[in-house]
Motif scaffolding. Sequence first.
Motif, PDB file in Angstrom:
ATOM      1  N   VAL A 152       0.249   8.312   7.915  1.00 40.50           N
ATOM      2  CA  VAL A 152      -0.639   7.423   7.168  1.00 40.50           C
ATOM      3  C   VAL A 152      -1.001   6.287   8.110  1.00 40.50           C
TER       4      VAL A 152
ATOM      5  N   THR B 106       2.392   1.655  -3.440  1.00 41.29           N
ATOM      6  CA  THR B 106       1.390   1.944  -4.469  1.00 41.29           C
ATOM      7  C   THR B 106       0.827   3.360  -4.359  1.00 41.29           C
ATOM      8  N   TYR B 107       0.440   3.765  -3.157  1.00 40.68           N
ATOM      9  CA  TYR B 107      -0.246   5.044  -2.969  1.00 40.68           C
ATOM     10  C   TYR B 107       0.662   6.201  -2.565  1.00 40.68           C
ATOM     11  N   TYR B 108       1.864   5.900  -2.110  1.00 45.55           N
ATOM     12  CA  TYR B 108       2.788   6.940  -1.641  1.00 45.55           C
ATOM     13  C   TYR B 108       4.196   6.697  -2.192  1.00 45.55           C
TER      14      TYR B 108
ATOM     15  N   THR C  50       0.832  -1.205   0.000  1.00 50.93           N
ATOM     16  CA  THR C  50       0.000   0.000   0.000  1.00 50.93           C
ATOM     17  C   THR C  50       0.865   1.252   0.000  1.00 50.93           C
TER      18      THR C  50
ATOM     19  N   ARG D  26      -5.198  -1.839   4.387  1.00 52.82           N
ATOM     20  CA  ARG D  26      -6.339  -0.964   4.078  1.00 52.82           C
ATOM     21  C   ARG D  26      -6.133   0.398   4.726  1.00 52.82           C
ATOM     22  N   LYS D  27      -6.344   1.446   3.936  1.00 50.14           N
ATOM     23  CA  LYS D  27      -6.172   2.811   4.439  1.00 50.14           C
ATOM     24  C   LYS D  27      -7.317   3.173   5.378  1.00 50.14           C
TER      25      LYS D  27
END
Length: 120
Positions: free
Chosen positions: A107, A71-73, A68, A114-115
């Motif tokens: 974060v 991928t997102y950061y 995660t 899961r965020k």
Amino acid sequence: MPPLAYGAMFRQYPQARQVTWRRFQDWYQASYSQGHTRRLVRFNSNGDVEATGQDMALSALSLPIKHTLATYYPTRTFCRAIEVTNARTGGLTYEMATCETALSRTVTLTANGRKIPRPE
């Protein structure tokens, strides 16, 4: 900080050293050292423990969390990870702090990556 949280901190964690306090909305966080470990405890305004946590190595994060973050950061540099236990449910979350600017961002993820949205 409210006297209830301050009193509860030192009653429940008498070995705490280098304590710093932070307020966030309706709770108060005490970050402290105990032995060689950096820990935290979050109190509500009544002095009840809401969550506890301790630093952990970034390399010890689960693969879903690492995925995660990548991928997102992808452009962010994380310098701190904390495993946080909800005092009511026992649920675990993981908070990773960025370190590339003076303005840090945290974060929060579950163990499966899961965020968890930041409170408004």
